[in-house]
Design a protein around this motif. Sequence first.
Motif, PDB file in Angstrom:
ATOM      1  N   HIS A 109      59.629  57.746  50.496  1.00  0.00           N
ATOM      2  CA  HIS A 109      58.351  57.593  49.798  1.00  0.00           C
ATOM      3  C   HIS A 109      58.158  56.153  49.322  1.00  0.00           C
ATOM      4  O   HIS A 109      57.061  55.596  49.437  1.00  0.00           O
ATOM      5  N   LEU A 110      59.220  55.555  48.805  1.00  0.00           N
ATOM      6  CA  LEU A 110      59.124  54.164  48.354  1.00  0.00           C
ATOM      7  C   LEU A 110      58.852  53.226  49.526  1.00  0.00           C
ATOM      8  O   LEU A 110      58.081  52.267  49.391  1.00  0.00           O
ATOM      9  N   SER A 111      59.434  53.510  50.673  1.00  0.00           N
ATOM     10  CA  SER A 111      59.179  52.692  51.865  1.00  0.00           C
ATOM     11  C   SER A 111      57.722  52.793  52.303  1.00  0.00           C
ATOM     12  O   SER A 111      57.103  51.785  52.663  1.00  0.00           O
ATOM     13  N   VAL A 112      57.180  53.990  52.261  1.00  0.00           N
ATOM     14  CA  VAL A 112      55.774  54.175  52.627  1.00  0.00           C
ATOM     15  C   VAL A 112      54.875  53.406  51.664  1.00  0.00           C
ATOM     16  O   VAL A 112      53.940  52.710  52.082  1.00  0.00           O
ATOM     17  N   LEU A 113      55.168  53.505  50.364  1.00  0.00           N
ATOM     18  CA  LEU A 113      54.377  52.780  49.362  1.00  0.00           C
ATOM     19  C   LEU A 113      54.509  51.266  49.540  1.00  0.00           C
ATOM     20  O   LEU A 113      53.520  50.536  49.430  1.00  0.00           O
ATOM     21  N   ARG A 114      55.703  50.803  49.845  1.00  0.00           N
ATOM     22  CA  ARG A 114      55.931  49.370  50.066  1.00  0.00           C
ATOM     23  C   ARG A 114      55.194  48.903  51.321  1.00  0.00           C
ATOM     24  O   ARG A 114      54.511  47.882  51.308  1.00  0.00           O
ATOM     25  N   ASP A 115      55.298  49.668  52.402  1.00  0.00           N
ATOM     26  CA  ASP A 115      54.628  49.301  53.652  1.00  0.00           C
ATOM     27  C   ASP A 115      53.111  49.275  53.501  1.00  0.00           C
ATOM     28  O   ASP A 115      52.427  48.521  54.190  1.00  0.00           O
ATOM     29  N   ALA A 116      52.593  50.111  52.608  1.00  0.00           N
ATOM     30  CA  ALA A 116      51.156  50.138  52.338  1.00  0.00           C
ATOM     31  C   ALA A 116      50.741  49.035  51.374  1.00  0.00           C
ATOM     32  O   ALA A 116      49.556  48.852  51.118  1.00  0.00           O
ATOM     33  N   GLY A 117      51.721  48.323  50.825  1.00  0.00           N
ATOM     34  CA  GLY A 117      51.420  47.237  49.906  1.00  0.00           C
ATOM     35  C   GLY A 117      51.179  47.671  48.475  1.00  0.00           C
ATOM     36  O   GLY A 117      50.804  46.866  47.628  1.00  0.00           O
ATOM     37  N   LEU A 118      51.397  48.943  48.185  1.00  0.00           N
ATOM     38  CA  LEU A 118      51.121  49.451  46.839  1.00  0.00           C
ATOM     39  C   LEU A 118      52.229  49.143  45.845  1.00  0.00           C
ATOM     40  O   LEU A 118      51.982  49.136  44.634  1.00  0.00           O
ATOM     41  N   VAL A 119      53.443  48.937  46.332  1.00  0.00           N
ATOM     42  CA  VAL A 119      54.545  48.554  45.449  1.00  0.00           C
ATOM     43  C   VAL A 119      55.264  47.340  46.034  1.00  0.00           C
ATOM     44  O   VAL A 119      55.239  47.101  47.244  1.00  0.00           O
ATOM     45  N   LEU A 120      55.879  46.607  45.142  1.00  0.00           N
ATOM     46  CA  LEU A 120      56.724  45.470  45.510  1.00  0.00           C
ATOM     47  C   LEU A 120      58.155  45.841  45.168  1.00  0.00           C
ATOM     48  O   LEU A 120      58.395  46.591  44.211  1.00  0.00           O
ATOM     49  N   ASP A 121      59.102  45.329  45.928  1.00  0.00           N
ATOM     50  CA  ASP A 121      60.501  45.589  45.600  1.00  0.00           C
ATOM     51  C   ASP A 121      61.224  44.275  45.356  1.00  0.00           C
ATOM     52  O   ASP A 121      60.875  43.241  45.904  1.00  0.00           O
ATOM     53  N   ASP A 122      62.213  44.347  44.482  1.00  0.00           N
ATOM     54  CA  ASP A 122      62.991  43.172  44.092  1.00  0.00           C
ATOM     55  C   ASP A 122      64.449  43.588  43.983  1.00  0.00           C
ATOM     56  O   ASP A 122      64.805  44.385  43.110  1.00  0.00           O
TER      57      ASP A 122
END
Length: 94
Positions: free
Chosen positions: A46-59
């Motif tokens: 789910h986090l990967s989908v959100l990241r790929d959609a640009g909705l979340v950033l990861d650090d």
Amino acid sequence: MGFQQSFKALSDPVRREILSLLRRGPMAAGDIAAHFEVSGATISHHLSVLRDAGLVLDDKQGKYIYYELNMSVVDEILEWISALKGDVRNEKNQ
């Protein structure tokens, strides 16, 4: 990252709940997973989908990955929805 990918990501209730959690601020993936009764692998997906959609950033910080809302994409979506709503209102007044 287009609206299609963003709206597809938003279509899942678990992903919407993850975004709600991130409103409070950045969170580690494990802390996000603790809020759900699904596997860590499922939350990771789910986090990967959100990241790929640009909705979340990861650090990545050490061995942890922290996620946060990408407000520029959220703002872009909200502006589009507001403009759409505004157009409908203007058409009714004509």
